[in-house]
Design an enzyme around this catalytic site. Structure first.
Site, mmCIF file in Angstrom:
data_model
loop_
_atom_site.group_PDB
_atom_site.id
_atom_site.type_symbol
_atom_site.label_atom_id
_atom_site.label_comp_id
_atom_site.label_asym_id
_atom_site.label_seq_id
_atom_site.Cartn_x
_atom_site.Cartn_y
_atom_site.Cartn_z
ATOM 1 N N CYS A 162 0.806 -1.215 0.000
ATOM 2 C CA CYS A 162 0.000 0.000 0.000
ATOM 3 C C CYS A 162 0.843 1.271 0.000
ATOM 4 O O CYS A 162 0.773 2.072 -0.919
ATOM 5 C CB CYS A 162 -0.886 -0.090 1.250
ATOM 6 S SG CYS A 162 -1.971 1.275 1.513
ATOM 7 N N MET A 174 -2.852 4.710 -4.764
ATOM 8 C CA MET A 174 -2.364 3.442 -5.290
ATOM 9 C C MET A 174 -2.041 3.449 -6.782
ATOM 10 O O MET A 174 -1.274 2.619 -7.255
ATOM 11 C CB MET A 174 -3.356 2.314 -4.978
ATOM 12 C CG MET A 174 -3.438 1.990 -3.506
ATOM 13 S SD MET A 174 -1.828 1.694 -2.779
ATOM 14 C CE MET A 174 -1.651 3.130 -1.758
ATOM 15 N N GLY A 183 -3.837 4.998 2.584
ATOM 16 C CA GLY A 183 -5.051 4.220 2.433
ATOM 17 C C GLY A 183 -5.708 3.850 3.738
ATOM 18 O O GLY A 183 -6.881 4.147 3.987
ATOM 19 N N GLN A 184 -4.936 3.211 4.605
ATOM 20 C CA GLN A 184 -5.522 2.674 5.829
ATOM 21 C C GLN A 184 -5.515 3.727 6.939
ATOM 22 O O GLN A 184 -4.728 4.670 6.913
ATOM 23 C CB GLN A 184 -4.754 1.427 6.271
ATOM 24 C CG GLN A 184 -4.809 0.327 5.222
ATOM 25 C CD GLN A 184 -4.010 -0.888 5.635
ATOM 26 O OE1 GLN A 184 -4.535 -1.782 6.270
ATOM 27 N NE2 GLN A 184 -2.741 -0.919 5.289
#
Ligand SMILES: Nc1nc2c(c(=O)[nH]1)N[C@H]1C(S)=C(S)[C@@H](COP(=O)(O)OP(=O)(O)OC[C@H]3O[C@@H](n4cnc5c(=O)[nH]c(N)nc54)[C@H](O)[C@@H]3O)O[C@H]1N2
Ligand SMILES: Nc1nc2c(c(=O)[nH]1)N[C@H]1C(S)=C(S)[C@@H](COP(=O)(O)OP(=O)(O)OC[C@H]3O[C@@H](n4cnc5c(=O)[nH]c(N)nc54)[C@H](O)[C@@H]3O)O[C@H]1N2
Ligand code: SF4
Ligand SMILES: [Mo]
Length: 751
Positions: free
Chosen positions: A168, A336, A373-374
């Site tokens: 990621c 991404m 992302g996370q």
């Protein structure tokens, strides 16, 4: 395509209707339900890191609304607002499980922990510390990852600590470290309020960071002169608000970025005063060069040449280069589309190059900014050093002085941290398949679904002679099939801990409710397990996650990650604070590398900018050439397959598939195909289409539209029954080791 104001309002209205709920609105409250208590927390999902207020009644979470005091100002997207049914899903794992005769059966905590500990002990005794590994997550708490990394690197002497941020954010880390010398963004979300040009490349912001997209759209709506450029081979919902959408042959954006630099210099739109003082020009082979050398390098990337390669008209490249450079403040965002590439680090470097060339950096609204992302990949994994080559707070395993510093801070004998970096993700699961890893601990990740070319790695997980302990909240996660022991964790607001989102902001998730059944906070599970494996109890003296946080503050304090001032007490009162934050009265830092804004730079420093991650204080413009993907389309496999996300689902679907509203809107994966291509092949909406790559084949329903460009198909990866990772390729970036989920070659045929 300059969007008219009417068109713009129409598309943002459509997008935001499905995307954000504001005014700290709570669905339950609207229905007249009263909560006993609102508890402050952070959304479980994306790297936007929205602050939430969790509504508790009779010890249960009945609703969630946006925290008006956090950066999201009370807004949440649907995923964030629809958490309650996930907490109470019938699939929650609520007791420890041990595999017996092929089946997972209930066990006591003692049985499960003792069995796990004995397997780890046996592996280390027989095969050495390199035979055990930890694979974690950017969704685990900061305290959990810091602790797991310490247990393995300091306690068990194994550097085999990696996690899904490798899939990621690894290329973003590599990009920041090579360009600026230190990881993590220079700017913050505040820049959105001041930017006059948004350069969105390889990010479907509207679906993946909806509340940030809402901010961008609001900024544009209020200021019609604000320009949005979207560089993505798909015409995503994000592209629908763009003044210019640049669609191109996947992978060729490296050349487009170089071509933009060429145009900027040719048109004399570069900021010579800035780059002559603050930039080092560096050849790809790490030989020092200069501005003249850069100009020479860029001669291969004239807009005309790049048009042939990328399919983007030369005049479009000229146009976006001018908008980028001429705006008063340009903010780039990427995710991404750049990172999941075998040239992911280079793509990151090339984007930052444009900022260093034009001086669009360190001023309100002007910054390169990688979207995480996370919810806790930054604060939890990158900062704490939860990867196989890292130690906490920007230190690296390879440097003896860093190891020695950590040995002192951790109070272990000098020169006892293994000097060899451990396995990165793909190497780790390859080693598992080769029988080199005997015992593996997994936390808050579902690799049997999320790894590329996944058949290869589920085969590795199926080996009879290795042992896998999985800490997992939901019984339908794919990786359950391969676990020998499963431990039930307290989920989200059932325990306390810190998340650090995209903008270096640390916020606290407070404990709002008791966990169900026998679920325990993972910090406690890790401490208990470590002691049973035989780790010195002095290394893990913690009662709870607050103790771990205090140690982590101390470990980071001597570094530029310094957040000594972010105490637990402050986190309880305030709604998120951005590091660096050296003292308790420091307000946090929005802009790094600028004197007077970044507390790491002394007030009397002679220069305005100081890129302190580099010995000479200068950031680097790298000469990164265009190189294609690992697997380009050819006569036999003529299409590009790309994979990614839809707004309503989170990753492997274990959580969002439990919310009826979300499940209904996308119940299964599909293949998105270009309308002209579909016409040629006689494919209509809803027809069955076979995708076949060199790894596997699978049939999907067709979704025909103008989203994909001709020659490209897209499949979302959330569906466990139609697992596209059986088809993806596991080639990875040689620097960051991040796999190329975004590009592989496929055949497409009507069934
Ligand atoms: N709804 C939802 N939101 C999420 C998540 C989720 O699962 N669901 N997951 C979170 C996580 S962990 C992450 S990492 C982020 C991901 O967030 P994003 O990166 O925004 O999402 P993706 O859909 O993976 O990919 C983004 C875009 O890359 C484009 N792309 C493909 N090939 C190329 C290329 O060669 N060049 C360029 N420039 N672009 C290309 C794709 O067309 C796609 O639109 O989302 C976060 N937010
Ligand atoms: N084809 C394709 N594959 C991809 C990507 C892509 O774009 N395309 N993107 C990649 C990226 S960017 C990422 S980040 C990864 C993500 O990949 P994963 O991390 O494997 O995906 P998740 O579904 O988020 O897995 C989280 C797991 O933790 C469980 N869980 C949830 N909460 C808790 C908790 O509190 N404690 C514990 N112990 N468990 C919990 C969930 O049920 C779930 O099984 O996937 C990668 N895979
Ligand atoms: S934008 Fe991201 S962090 Fe905010 S509510 Fe939605 S999923 Fe949660
Ligand atoms: Mo991610």
């Amino acid at each position: 395509m300059d969007v008219t104001r009417r068109e713009f309002l129409k598309s943002t209205a459509a997008a935001s209707a499905m995307m954000a709920i504001g005014g700290a609105f709570s669905p339950a409250e609207a229905k007249g339900q009263k909560v006993d208590q609102w508890v402050k927390g952070v959304c479980r999902f994306c790297g936007t890191g929205c602050g939430v207020m969790v509504g508790v009644k009779d010890g249960k979470v009945i609703t969630v609304k946006g925290d008006p005091n956090n950066h999201n100002q009370g807004f949440l997207c649907l995923k964030g607002a629809l958490m309650p049914p996930i907490i109470y899903a019938k699939e929650r794992v609520t007791e420890p499980l041990i595999r017996k005769d092929g089946k997972l059966v209930p066990a006591t905590w003692d049985e499960a922990l003792d069995l796990t500990a004995s397997k780890f002990r046996e592996a280390i005794d027989k095969h050495g510390p390199e035979s055990v590994a930890y694979y974690g997550s950017g969704q685990a708490l900061t305290e959990e990852t810091y602790l797991a990394s310490k247990i393995f690197k300091a306690g068990l002497k194994s550097n085999n600590v990696d996690g899904n941020p490798r899939l990621c954010m690894a290329s973003a880390v590599g990009g920041y470290v090579t360009t600026f010398g230190k990881d993590e963004p220079c700017g913050s979300f505040d820049d959105i309020e001041n930017a006059t040009c948004f350069f969105l490349i390889g990010t479907n912001t509207s679906e993946c960071h909806p509340v940030l997209f809402k901010k961008i759209a609001a900024r544009k709506e209020a200021n019609p002169n604000v320009k949005v450029i979207v560089v993505d081979p798909r015409k995503t919902n994000t592209a629908r608000i763009a003044d210019v959408h640049v669609s191109f042959r996947p992978g060729t954006d490296l050349a487009i970025l170089n071509s933009m630099a060429y145009v900027i210099i040719k048109e004399e739109l570069d900021d010579y005063r800035f780059h002559s003082k603050y930039v080092t020009f560096m050849g790809n082979d790490k030989t020092k060069s200069d501005f003249e050398g850069y100009k020479k390098f860029l001669e291969d990337y004239t807009p005309e040449k790049v048009e042939k390669l990328s399919g983007v008209p030369a005049e479009t490249i000229v146009k976006i280069a001018k908008i980028f450079a001429e705006s008063s403040a340009t903010m780039s965002m990427w995710c991404m589309g750049l990172n999941q590439r075998i040239r992911g680090v280079w793509a990151n470097n090339l984007t930052s190059n444009l900022h260093l060339l034009t001086g669009h950096i360190g001023k309100p609204g002007a910054t390169p900014f990688s979207l995480t992302g996370q919810p806790n990949a930054c604060g939890g994994v990158r900062d704490t050093g939860g990867l196989s080559h890292l130690l906490p707070a920007g230190r690296v395993i390879k440097k003896q002085e860093h190891r020695n510093e950590m040995e002192e801070l951790w109070d272990i004998p000098k020169d006892t941290i293994n000097p060899k970096p451990g396995y990165h993700t793909i190497a780790m699961f390859t080693a598992l398949g080769e029988g080199k890893i005997k015992a593996l601990l997994l936390l808050t990740t579902n690799p049997a679904h999320s790894l590329p070319n996944v058949n290869k790695y589920t085969k590795a997980m199926s080996r009879k002679d290795n042992f896998i302990c999985l800490i997992e909240a939901f019984s339908d996660a794919e990786t359950m099939k391969y676990a020998d022991v499963v431990l039930p964790p307290a989920f989200w607001c059932e325990r306390e801990g810190v998340f650090g989102c995209s903008e270096r902001r640390y916020s606290l998730i407070s404990k709002a409710i008791e966990p169900p059944g026998q679920c325990r906070p993972s910090v406690n599970i890790l401490v208990d397990l470590a002691k049973r494996i035989g780790v010195d109890p002095k290394l893990v003296p913690y009662k709870n996650s607050a103790d771990v946080w205090d140690e982590w503050r101390r470990v980071a304090r001597p570094t530029p990650y310094n957040f000594w001032g972010i105490t637990r007490e402050r986190l309880r009162k305030e709604s998120g604070i951005l590091w660096p934050c050296p003292t308790e009265d420091h307000p946090g830092t929005n802009i790094r590398y600028v004197r007077g804004k970044d507390p790491n730079i002394p007030e009397d420093h002679p220069d305005k900018y100081h890129f302190y991650g580099k010995p000479d204080g200068r950031a680097v413009i790298w000469f990164r050439p265009y190189k294609g993907a690992a697997e380009e389309p050819d006569a036999e496999y003529p299409f590009v397959l790309t994979t990614g996300r839809v707004i309503d689902h989170w990753h492997t679907g274990t959580m969002t598939m439990k919310v009826p509203e979300l499940k209904r809107s996308f119940s299964y994966a599909f293949v998105e195909i270009n309308d002209q291509d579909a016409k040629k092949m006689g494919i209509n909406n809803g027809d069955k289409v076979l995708l076949e790559t060199r790894r596997d084949k699978m049939t999907f329903e067709a979704k025909v539209s103008d989203v994909c460009r001709p020659g490209l198909v897209f499949v979302p990866w959330y569906d466990a029954k139609l697992m596209i990772n059986k088809l993806t390729k596991d080639a990875f970036d040689p620097g960051s080791k991040q796999p190329e989920f975004k590009i592989c070659a496929t055949k497409v045929s009507k069934v």
